[in-house]
Design an enzyme around this catalytic site. Structure first.
Site, PDB file in Angstrom:
ATOM      1  N   ASP A 168       0.860  -1.039  -0.029  1.00 15.29           N
ATOM      2  CA  ASP A 168       0.078  -0.113   0.243  1.00 15.29           C
ATOM      3  C   ASP A 168       0.847   1.338  -0.069  1.00 15.29           C
ATOM      4  O   ASP A 168       0.529   2.358   0.521  1.00 15.29           O
ATOM      5  CB  ASP A 168      -1.055  -0.036   1.229  1.00 15.29           C
ATOM      6  CG  ASP A 168      -2.021   0.729   1.023  1.00 15.29           C
ATOM      7  OD1 ASP A 168      -2.538   1.228  -0.103  1.00 15.29           O
ATOM      8  OD2 ASP A 168      -2.245   1.402   2.117  1.00 15.29           O
ATOM      9  N   ASP A 185       3.135   2.403   8.169  1.00 17.93           N
ATOM     10  CA  ASP A 185       1.885   1.803   7.909  1.00 17.93           C
ATOM     11  C   ASP A 185       2.045   0.462   7.074  1.00 17.93           C
ATOM     12  O   ASP A 185       2.269   0.452   5.754  1.00 17.93           O
ATOM     13  CB  ASP A 185       1.005   2.602   6.913  1.00 17.93           C
ATOM     14  CG  ASP A 185       0.502   3.678   7.756  1.00 17.93           C
ATOM     15  OD1 ASP A 185       0.625   3.859   8.814  1.00 17.93           O
ATOM     16  OD2 ASP A 185      -0.077   4.810   7.016  1.00 17.93           O
TER      17      ASP A 185
END
Length: 296
Positions: A168, A185
């Site tokens: 991502d 993340d």
């Protein structure tokens, strides 16, 4: 500010002394700035599965295997216990990825502990103590874009050498401090060897980063790091010290049309001969069959 309910256990354990403010709220977690003794850190509070909006989670988790066989069986069955275990695995995935990538030489926030769905980790700041901006908030001259893009491609390479793909990665999942990019993340980090979507996810990660830096240095848009890195990985030649070029030449296999047509013609001729042999056999059987003639 008032201590959020999910962070209270860390306060009770003496891991957090004070919650200073909320830093951000995302699709998978809320992040708070906290004080731990004399250190200012951040607490990432993961949202429950029903409240997360992360799409296609199963696609990212493909290939992850739990070492505890009982836990893995429960997860596969989808029981209540299994769903709870799946949630713990998902939350711990980021901690595992952060430790693994730090050892591999990738700049990521330092993790400290994950307790009851709350990850306590380093707060990335600039030299003045301000929270580092996201890459998407930063502009830069072409020379800096080229330099930082090369750093990011090296991090992507080191991640894959460690068996992981971010999955991502974009200008929203990279912080920039005074020393350069820091990747954040990672709960959806993809296990490259066991995921059928690994190549496409790697390509998307690289394309996202390249397109952002390409705004400042358009020549980067012509690079082909995704294909180069994946080819090296497939061939077993990707190593941490492998120098990347951003160049890649597709293997071209031109079709030999004459040979293909010759093969087709040979097959048709053989089939024609076979049909003729069958026809001759049928005629012979008819001629050899006894005939009844009327008497004179």
């Amino acid at each position: 500010m008032r201590t959020p309910k999910r962070i209270q256990p860390l306060v009770d354990e003496g891991l957090v002394d004070e919650v200073l403010r909320q830093l951000m709220s995302g699709k998978e977690a809320d992040v708070f700035v906290v004080r731990c003794g004399s250190e200012v850190r951040c607490a990432k509070v993961y949202k429950e599965a029903v409240k997360r909006s992360f799409k296609k989670a199963a696609q990212y988790q493909e290939g992850r295997k739990e070492r505890n066989s009982r836990r893995q069986r429960a997860i596969e069955k989808g029981s209540k216990f299994g769903r709870k275990q799946q949630e713990e695995v998902w939350q711990n995935a980021e901690v595992d990825a952060l430790f693994r990538l730090a050892r591999a030489g990738v700049r990521v926030p330092q993790p400290y502990i994950c307790l009851d769905g709350v990850l306590l980790m380093e707060l990335v700041t600039d030299d003045e103590g301000n929270v580092a901006p996201r890459l998407g908030e930063v502009t830069m001259p072409a020379e800096q874009a080229i330099e930082d893009h090369a750093v990011m491609m090296n991090y992507v390479k080191l991640m894959l050498c460690a068996g992981l793909i971010h999955g991502d990665l974009s200008e929203f999942n990279v912080l920039v401090d005074d020393y350069g990019p820091v990747i954040i993340d990672l709960p959806q980090a993809v296990h490259a060897s066991g995921n059928n979507n690994a190549q496409s996810m790697l390509a998307r990660d690289i394309d996202n980063i390249t397109h952002y830096y390409g705004q400042f240095a358009p020549e980067l848009l012509n690079s082909r790091y995704a294909k180069e890195i994946w080819k090296l990985y497939e061939d077993g030649e990707l190593t941490p010290d492998k120098e990347l070029t951003g160049l890649f030449v597709e293997e071209e296999h031109s079709a030999d049309v004459d040979s293909v047509m010759a093969e087709i013609k040979a097959v048709l001729i053989e089939e024609q001969k076979r049909q003729e042999r069958l026809k001759d056999t049928d005629s012979s059987d008819v001629n050899d069959y006894p005939q009844d003639y009327p008497e004179n």
